[in-house]
Write an enzyme that holds these catalytic residues in place. Structure first.
Site, PDB file in Angstrom:
ATOM      1  N   LYS A  11       0.866  -1.193   0.000  1.00 21.39           N
ATOM      2  CA  LYS A  11       0.000   0.000   0.000  1.00 21.39           C
ATOM      3  C   LYS A  11       0.903   1.244   0.000  1.00 21.39           C
ATOM      4  O   LYS A  11       1.863   1.280  -0.771  1.00 21.39           O
ATOM      5  CB  LYS A  11      -0.946  -0.056   1.195  1.00 21.39           C
ATOM      6  CG  LYS A  11      -1.759  -1.359   1.234  1.00 21.39           C
ATOM      7  CD  LYS A  11      -2.938  -1.310   2.138  1.00 21.39           C
ATOM      8  CE  LYS A  11      -3.667  -2.658   2.083  1.00 21.39           C
ATOM      9  NZ  LYS A  11      -4.922  -2.657   2.821  1.00 21.39           N
ATOM     10  N   HIS A  96      -8.637  -2.576  -5.891  1.00 21.55           N
ATOM     11  CA  HIS A  96      -8.633  -2.807  -4.440  1.00 21.55           C
ATOM     12  C   HIS A  96      -9.749  -1.983  -3.783  1.00 21.55           C
ATOM     13  O   HIS A  96     -10.096  -0.892  -4.240  1.00 21.55           O
ATOM     14  CB  HIS A  96      -7.268  -2.429  -3.851  1.00 21.55           C
ATOM     15  CG  HIS A  96      -7.155  -2.796  -2.413  1.00 21.55           C
ATOM     16  ND1 HIS A  96      -7.615  -1.969  -1.410  1.00 21.55           N
ATOM     17  CD2 HIS A  96      -6.691  -3.912  -1.810  1.00 21.55           C
ATOM     18  CE1 HIS A  96      -7.405  -2.573  -0.238  1.00 21.55           C
ATOM     19  NE2 HIS A  96      -6.854  -3.756  -0.456  1.00 21.55           N
ATOM     20  N   GLU A 168     -11.231 -10.458  -1.556  1.00 24.84           N
ATOM     21  CA  GLU A 168     -10.927  -9.654  -0.376  1.00 24.84           C
ATOM     22  C   GLU A 168     -12.220  -9.077   0.184  1.00 24.84           C
ATOM     23  O   GLU A 168     -12.645  -7.990  -0.234  1.00 24.84           O
ATOM     24  CB  GLU A 168      -9.993  -8.502  -0.762  1.00 24.84           C
ATOM     25  CG  GLU A 168      -8.688  -8.951  -1.357  1.00 24.84           C
ATOM     26  CD  GLU A 168      -7.535  -8.040  -0.945  1.00 24.84           C
ATOM     27  OE1 GLU A 168      -6.493  -8.575  -0.605  1.00 24.84           O
ATOM     28  OE2 GLU A 168      -7.714  -6.816  -0.928  1.00 24.84           O
ATOM     29  N   GLY A 174      -7.759  -5.022   7.040  1.00 23.91           N
ATOM     30  CA  GLY A 174      -7.287  -4.127   8.094  1.00 23.91           C
ATOM     31  C   GLY A 174      -7.813  -4.466   9.474  1.00 23.91           C
ATOM     32  O   GLY A 174      -7.846  -3.621  10.358  1.00 23.91           O
ATOM     33  N   SER A 214      -6.338  -9.375   6.184  1.00 20.47           N
ATOM     34  CA  SER A 214      -5.795  -9.737   7.500  1.00 20.47           C
ATOM     35  C   SER A 214      -5.201 -11.146   7.549  1.00 20.47           C
ATOM     36  O   SER A 214      -5.318 -11.849   8.549  1.00 20.47           O
ATOM     37  CB  SER A 214      -6.860  -9.538   8.589  1.00 20.47           C
ATOM     38  OG  SER A 214      -7.405  -8.229   8.500  1.00 20.47           O
TER      39      SER A 214
HETATM   40  P1  PGA Z   1      -4.421  -6.417   5.377  1.00 22.85           P
HETATM   41  O1  PGA Z   1      -4.549  -5.895   3.890  1.00 22.85           O
HETATM   42  O2  PGA Z   1      -3.829  -7.790   5.338  1.00 22.85           O
HETATM   43  O3  PGA Z   1      -3.541  -5.441   6.054  1.00 22.85           O
HETATM   44  O4  PGA Z   1      -5.818  -6.473   5.936  1.00 22.85           O
HETATM   45  C1  PGA Z   1      -5.008  -6.769   2.920  1.00 22.85           C
HETATM   46  C2  PGA Z   1      -5.377  -6.040   1.666  1.00 22.85           C
HETATM   47  O5  PGA Z   1      -5.937  -4.944   1.718  1.00 22.85           O
HETATM   48  O6  PGA Z   1      -5.103  -6.574   0.588  1.00 22.85           O
END
Ligand code: PGA
Length: 257
Positions: A11, A96, A168, A174, A214
């Protein structure tokens, strides 16, 4: 046999040249010459070039977290796929949840980006997922079907199996915990069914579907122990190379069974 996948997106967490290059160097070191899993990282766009230099010759591929829907021209402020290709990038993350909710990216834009990426011979990592947990299976299928069909649009059906679908669920991004494994497994079955019904049994059999939201070294085993889960897409828990190494190792073990 579908090749398993482990991807990471940084990110805009790691944005300086020193930090980003140090991190990917550490990833490449712990990865060594692993070849059975397809591995990619999406660095913060501003540090793509130095990251590309570090990853050259390694077993880790890279690409962009986003691209312009148009190849080139008067599109101020966008990043062209031409630059990603020139740097040796091979994967493009598309759609995303943060791009959709914060930057108002629409499914039509996502379609243009998917089409362009496929036409240029790169691998789209196309993100899909419902906003809220939907325990009603047919309701979940409906939402995902619309996302998949609109994103693919009139893409040549023969190219569909080249896509990596990143499931996702927005509500699991997150968070402290991923979506529970049973829910993830059921959704991956649904997604493969959608591809089968809309395109072909061959495309459904060949396409890779990975889970993101996550993912950590503690939940990756449970999540990937289902035939329809071809790997994972890691966010925060991929910032530590030791965690990454463990996640990669677990996916490799589970998928070699
Ligand atoms: P995260 O992000 O593992 O920190 O939840 C995953 C993503 O947004 O692809």
């Amino acid at each position: 046999m579908r090749k398993p996948v482990v991807g990471i997106s940084y990110k805009t967490y790691v944005n300086t040249i020193d930090k980003a290059t140090e991190l990917v160097k550490a990833l490449a070191d712990v990865t060594e010459d692993e070849k059975e899993v397809e591995k990619f990282v999406f660095p913060s766009l501003g540090v793509m070039y130095p990251v590309a230099q570090v990853l050259k010759g390694s077993e880790i591929a890279f690409g962009a977290q986003n691209i312009s829907p148009y190849e080139n021209g008067a599109y101020t402020g966008e990043v062209s796929i031409e630059s990603i290709i020139d740097m040796g990038g091979t994967h493009i993350e598309i759609g995303h949840a943060e791009r959709q909710s914060i930057f108002h990216e629409t499914l039509d834009m996502i379609h243009l980006k998917t089409k362009l990426t496929l036409e240029k011979g790169l691998t789209p990592v196309l993100c899909i997922g419902e906003r809220e947990r939907l325990d009603n299976k047919s309701g979940r299928k409906q939402v995902l079907k619309e996302q998949i069909l609109t994103s693919f649009g009139e893409v040549d059906a023969a190219l569909i199996e080249k896509v990596i679908l990143a499931y996702e669920p927005v509500w699991a991004i997150g968070q402290a915990e991923a979506a529970d494994a049973a829910y993830v497994h059921q959704t991956h079955e649904i997604i493969r069914e959608i591809v089968k019904e809309a395109y072909s049994a061959e495309a459904a059999e060949a396409i890779r579907i990975i889970y993101g939201g996550s993912v950590s070294k503690d939940n990756v085993y449970e999540i990937t122990t289902h035939n329809d889960v071809d790997g994972v897409f890691i966010g925060r828990f991929g910032h530590d190379p030791a965690n990454y190494k463990q996640i990669l190792h677990i996916v490799k073990q589970v998928k070699s069974k």
